[in-house]
Design an enzyme around this catalytic site. Structure first.
Site, short mmCIF file in Angstrom:
data_model
loop_
_atom_site.label_atom_id
_atom_site.label_comp_id
_atom_site.label_asym_id
_atom_site.label_seq_id
_atom_site.Cartn_x
_atom_site.Cartn_y
_atom_site.Cartn_z
N ASP A 1 0.91 -1.29 0.06
CA ASP A 1 0.07 0.21 0.07
C ASP A 1 0.87 1.39 0.00
O ASP A 1 0.72 1.97 -0.74
CB ASP A 1 -0.75 -0.16 1.31
CG ASP A 1 -1.84 1.00 1.29
OD1 ASP A 1 -2.28 1.35 -0.12
OD2 ASP A 1 -2.41 1.43 2.13
N ASP B 1 -9.18 -0.54 3.05
CA ASP B 1 -8.59 -0.35 4.42
C ASP B 1 -9.37 -0.75 5.48
O ASP B 1 -8.95 -1.41 6.52
CB ASP B 1 -8.44 1.09 4.69
CG ASP B 1 -7.57 1.93 3.80
OD1 ASP B 1 -6.56 1.37 3.73
OD2 ASP B 1 -8.01 2.80 3.01
#
Lengths: 97, 487
Positions: free
Chosen positions: B283, B408
């Site tokens: 990420d 997330d």
């Protein structure tokens, strides 16, 4: 996502939305009718009669479909034991006890 | 704003990861926090002014807001009118703003986490249907299926391998998605997102629903079940991608991430940890590297002035209340009463009066946007897209909303789900750790004002605290419980 973030709602567009959701609801989708009503709730002061017509029948349709299925569920739950093997065969889970 | 929709793409979540230890970074971030806070205040001050200008320029947006009669419409009006006073209150305002932002994003994240914890704990208790279908090891992507008899070495290599496979899958899907977006293959993207959301809601939803029925020893027949699930998933697709009440849209996004997290948290123990670390490191690169796929995605979307095409949770927060806002309601009512089509003109002229000299700019801007809209309607393809599943945090100043990718939500919740499988004490420490990480990310967001990866800090904290709790706190609590000592 199919809706632009800066999307504007005008009367015609709203009527299109109400109509599409109203049609979709006929495919055993009372929940979509409910979405239709809930979506227009904040806009209720600016709705034209045509939209209100769709919404009214959405609401009626919602109650009709829901009523039918609730009735069926009630019948099933009450009679499941009486129906024996048939009752079990249409059950997705067979509770013990 | 009722028409802001975002969707998240979860497909990408089925992966496994390689391990990396992000924990080293934690202490550093922690120390930085206090200092950052101070800086934030000043930095944001400047930015607020800028954003106010944006407001005025983006007249079109305001119109839209007015038309939809949403509470946020206040934002625009207040901002443009309160402009002169702003200097006095800037610092205070920013902090207030910030706290609103935190609360807006905290609510959905917390709800998702606790839904996952509840599901994991109640479903796990019985070894039921969900275990058979989704249970550890049955996932097609697993190369190595962990069993408790394996030696440590086997576990490490196996889970590293699983993590690597997971990472490769995620990278491929993300890159494919970005390429599709970049070359405007929007139909493919729609089909992809529709299918993934539909299948996820229908299949995972059914499994979880069934498992819940079983866990609670309830009976249900196939007809009702099919009817409920059909309504649930079709309603979900409509709510996520099309017009639906904002609350329902957000609720479905939370549900989607919950379902995704439940299925991922059923992977073998070590594989899950490796995946979490690998994903958060990935990420970091995907969002921050110059050529990172997510960064490319965000930039392309900004260039085209479009919504980011992905499953993204859009948290709207109310601007801080100011004295000016009190006299507003009458105006609001006026707007509500005027019919939607004519109201845009009224609103525009009203605003023009307020802003004086900016009329021309605004009008030009409005026309431009109008044209853009027209164009977009001509090619149906232009407007909508969806993105890969990972995470970004992006500040959106004009509209006061904060975007958090569903990825997330998913990975936060996976960590929580894992923690819940061990003990409830780890759940609480992990929760605090993740939320702290999220706050730190938000602080950084306030400083840098660009899309940031939301996973690394939170997940690093989460993993660190999970193992600390497991090694140190849990034995302590257990002993205390045994001898009945209460602190």
């Amino acid at each position: 996502m199919l809706v632009d973030e800066d999307d504007k709602l005008n009367d015609e567009k709203m009527r299109g939305i109400a109509r599409k959701l109203w049609i979709a609801g006929f495919f055993f989708l009372p929940w979509v009718w409910m979405i239709n009503i809930l979506f227009f709730l904040p806009h209720r002061k600016v709705l034209s009669p045509a939209i209100i017509w769709y919404l009214k029948y959405s609401l009626i349709g919602f109650f009709v479909y829901t009523g039918i299925f609730m009735t069926w569920m009630g019948i099933y739950l009450v009679n499941r034991n009486k129906w024996g093997a048939f009752g079990d065969s249409i059950s997705i889970t067979v509770p013990f006890g | 704003m009722s028409h802001r929709y975002s969707a998240l793409s979860n497909d990408e979540d089925d992966a496994k990861g390689i391990l990396a230890s992000p924990s080293d970074k934690n202490p550093f971030e922690d120390d930085g926090e206090e200092v950052d806070l101070l800086t934030t205040t000043t930095t944001t001050t400047t930015t607020t002014t800028t954003s106010t200008n944006n407001h005025q320029n983006n007249n079109n947006n305001l119109d839209i807001q007015n038309e939809s009669n949403e509470p946020n419409e206040n934002t625009g009006l207040i901002n443009s009118e309160a402009h002169p006073d702003e200097d006095d209150e800037e610092g205070e305002t920013d902090l207030e703003d910030f706290s609103n932002m935190i609360i807006a994003i905290l609510k959905p994240v917390t709800i998702t986490m606790f839904l996952v914890v509840w599901a994991v704990r109640s479903i796990n208790a019985k070894n039921n249907i969900l275990g058979q279908y989704v249970g550890g090891g049955s996932m097609g992507m697993l190369v190595y299926n962990e069993s408790s008899d394996d030696s440590t070495g086997q576990k490490i290599w196996g889970s590293l391998l699983n993590g690597l496979v997971f990472l490769v899958v995620i990278v491929l899907t993300t890159v494919a998605f970005v390429l599709l977006y970049k070359y405007r293959c929007l139909k493919a993207i729609y089909a992809w997102l529709f299918l993934s959301v539909g299948i996820l809601l229908a299949s995972m939803g059914s499994y979880v629903f069934m498992a819940m029925l079983e866990a609670n020893n309830l009976a249900l027949d196939y007809i009702t079940f099919a009817f409920i699930m059909f309504n649930f998933s079709v309603g979900g697709i409509i709510a996520v991608f099309w017009y639906a009440p904002v609350l329902m849209n957000q609720g479905y996004l939370v549900l989607i991430s919950t379902l995704m997290a439940i299925s991922i948290s059923r992977l073998p123990d070590w594989t899950t940890w490796v995946i979490l670390s690998v994903i958060s490191i990935y990420d970091l690169f995907a969002v921050l590297c110059p050529r990172g796929p997510l960064k490319v995605l965000v930039e392309t979307a900004q260039e085209r002035n479009e919504t980011i095409p992905a499953l993204i949770y859009n948290a709207n927060f109310e601007p801080p209340s100011r004295p000016e806002s009190i006299p507003k309601p009458p105006q609001q009512q006026q707007q509500q009463q005027s019919a939607s089509s004519s109201s845009s003109q009224q609103a525009r002229s009203r605003r023009n009066n307020n802003n004086g000299g900016e009329d021309q700019q605004e009008d030009e801007f409005g026309q431009q946007q109008q044209q853009q809209e027209d164009d977009a309607q001509v090619d149906v393809n232009n407007n909508d897209e969806e993105v890969p599943p990972i995470e970004e945090l992006e500040p959106e100043q004009e509209k006061r909303s904060l975007k958090l990718g569903l990825g997330d939500f998913v990975f936060y919740s996976v960590l929580m789900g894992r923690a819940a499988m061990f003990d409830i004490s780890t759940v609480f420490t992990c929760f605090v750790a993740i939320i702290t990480g999220l706050f730190a990310t938000l602080f950084l967001l306030a400083i840098f004002r660009k899309a940031l990866p939301a996973l690394p800090i939170s997940i690093a904290f989460g993993i660190l605290f999970y193992f600390l709790t497991r090694i140190f706190l849990y034995p302590f609590i257990e002993t205390m419980g045994l001898v009945e000592v209460f602190i």
